[in-house]
Design a protein around this motif. Structure first.
Motif, PDB file in Angstrom:
ATOM      1  N   LEU A  13      25.696  36.813  -7.655  1.00  0.00           N
ATOM      2  CA  LEU A  13      25.619  37.916  -6.704  1.00  0.00           C
ATOM      3  C   LEU A  13      24.243  38.582  -6.758  1.00  0.00           C
ATOM      4  O   LEU A  13      23.703  39.000  -5.726  1.00  0.00           O
ATOM      5  CB  LEU A  13      26.714  38.946  -6.996  1.00  0.00           C
ATOM      6  CG  LEU A  13      28.148  38.514  -6.677  1.00  0.00           C
ATOM      7  CD1 LEU A  13      29.136  39.608  -7.091  1.00  0.00           C
ATOM      8  CD2 LEU A  13      28.300  38.194  -5.199  1.00  0.00           C
ATOM      9  N   GLY A  14      23.688  38.681  -7.955  1.00  0.00           N
ATOM     10  CA  GLY A  14      22.349  39.252  -8.089  1.00  0.00           C
ATOM     11  C   GLY A  14      21.304  38.389  -7.400  1.00  0.00           C
ATOM     12  O   GLY A  14      20.407  38.907  -6.725  1.00  0.00           O
ATOM     13  N   ALA A  15      21.416  37.056  -7.544  1.00  0.00           N
ATOM     14  CA  ALA A  15      20.482  36.154  -6.884  1.00  0.00           C
ATOM     15  C   ALA A  15      20.575  36.288  -5.373  1.00  0.00           C
ATOM     16  O   ALA A  15      19.559  36.293  -4.658  1.00  0.00           O
ATOM     17  CB  ALA A  15      20.762  34.716  -7.308  1.00  0.00           C
ATOM     18  N   ALA A  16      21.803  36.421  -4.863  1.00  0.00           N
ATOM     19  CA  ALA A  16      21.985  36.607  -3.419  1.00  0.00           C
ATOM     20  C   ALA A  16      21.445  37.964  -2.979  1.00  0.00           C
ATOM     21  O   ALA A  16      20.807  38.088  -1.929  1.00  0.00           O
ATOM     22  CB  ALA A  16      23.465  36.485  -3.060  1.00  0.00           C
ATOM     23  N   GLY A  17      21.685  38.990  -3.791  1.00  0.00           N
ATOM     24  CA  GLY A  17      21.211  40.322  -3.453  1.00  0.00           C
ATOM     25  C   GLY A  17      19.701  40.436  -3.450  1.00  0.00           C
ATOM     26  O   GLY A  17      19.143  41.333  -2.811  1.00  0.00           O
ATOM     27  N   GLY A  18      19.021  39.534  -4.160  1.00  0.00           N
ATOM     28  CA  GLY A  18      17.564  39.561  -4.198  1.00  0.00           C
ATOM     29  C   GLY A  18      16.919  39.281  -2.859  1.00  0.00           C
ATOM     30  O   GLY A  18      15.722  39.525  -2.680  1.00  0.00           O
TER      31      GLY A  18
END
Length: 282
Positions: free
Chosen positions: A144-149
């Motif tokens: 989710l963090g990678a997508a949020g980046g």
């Protein structure tokens, strides 16, 4: 509780040093989370100093988690933003308003209430299902963090900060789920891998959040992620309790400490250093 508060001091000082360091280097290419950012920022002495303080804070946090409930540790860690604010007045020449000093007093009052109400840590060791769920949660947090980046800067900072907070929350819970410190136990316990993935992923996401977007927004998300979720796990699944008749004081103190910390979130902001050509700090 002393170890938890000392850990908050370490984390609070580290956040100022790391915010300055990450803003002093040239950003990477692309819109997502940049794994190479950690390699570049490690050349900054301020970031290394902050990393050392993070390491000391982590050791103190482990000691605290072995003796008091997760919610008490979480409330203390929320107080790290008050520490950040106080250090910022010295290192960054920031003047605090009356409202901001009031917020610091509110955080301290909330921590005092939690400290008075906290009982012993829960005696439940945690089921195998909880350990596997924690491992899955750590992987989902990184994804989710990678997508949020790839989100716009404001939303990006909030998502990365929140996911980083959840990653540090995974670390808090994992410490409680590791019963024995032996090679065999560590290698076969899913909580060990959850700790590594959660902690490593949280550092990467937080570093990325500090470099671009709103640092105050990122730190607000960080506080929410690393306090609320792990505290609920501690109470519901690990048996963390308060002193008899003091549950209301613990809930009130926790809410007051987090609210005061969120009011101080803007002190994660650090000035961008002047850079010479090529992105090297002048």
């Amino acid at each position: 509780m002393i170890c938890a508060l000392a850990s908050a001091v370490c984390f609070g000082a580290a956040s100022v040093l790391q915010a300055v360091a990450t803003r002093a280097i040239a950003p990477g290419t692309g819109s997502g989370v940049d794994p190479g950012l950690l390699m570049r920022v490690l050349k900054q002495w301020r970031y290394l100093a902050g990393l050392g303080l993070d390491g000391l804070g982590f050791v103190l946090q482990i000691v605290a988690l072995r003796h008091i409930p997760i919610y008490a540790v979480g409330a203390a860690l929320a107080g790290s933003l008050a520490v950040t604010a106080l250090i910022a007045t010295r290192m960054l020449d920031i003047r605090l308003s009356r409202a901001e000093w009031t917020a610091i007093v509110v955080v301290c009052a909330g921590l005092a209430m939690v400290g008075l109400a906290a009982g012993a840590e829960g005696e439940r060791s945690g089921s195998d299902a909880l350990k596997w769920a924690l491992l899955v949660a750590s992987v989902v947090m990184v994804l989710l963090g990678a997508a949020g980046g790839r989100l716009p800067d404001k939303a990006r900072a909030l998502v990365l900060g929140l996911m980083a907070g959840l990653g540090f929350g995974v670390v808090q819970v994992a410490v409680r789920l590791i019963d024995e410190i032996s090679v065999g136990e560590l290698l076969t316990n899913p909580a060990t891998y959850a700790l590594l993935i959660g902690g490593g992923g949280a550092f990467l996401l937080l570093t990325s959040a500090l470099q671009r977007g709103s640092v105050p927004t990122a730190t607000a998300g960080l506080v929410l992620g690393e306090t609320i979720a792990p505290s609920l796990v501690g109470v519901i699944w690990l048996g963390d309790e308060t002193r008899a008749g003091f549950a209301w004081l613990a809930v009130l103190g926790f809410a007051v400490a987090v609210a005061g910390a969120l009011a101080l979130a803007r002190f994660g902001e650090a000035p961008v250093e002047e850079t010479a050509q090529g992105g090297t700090p002048a």
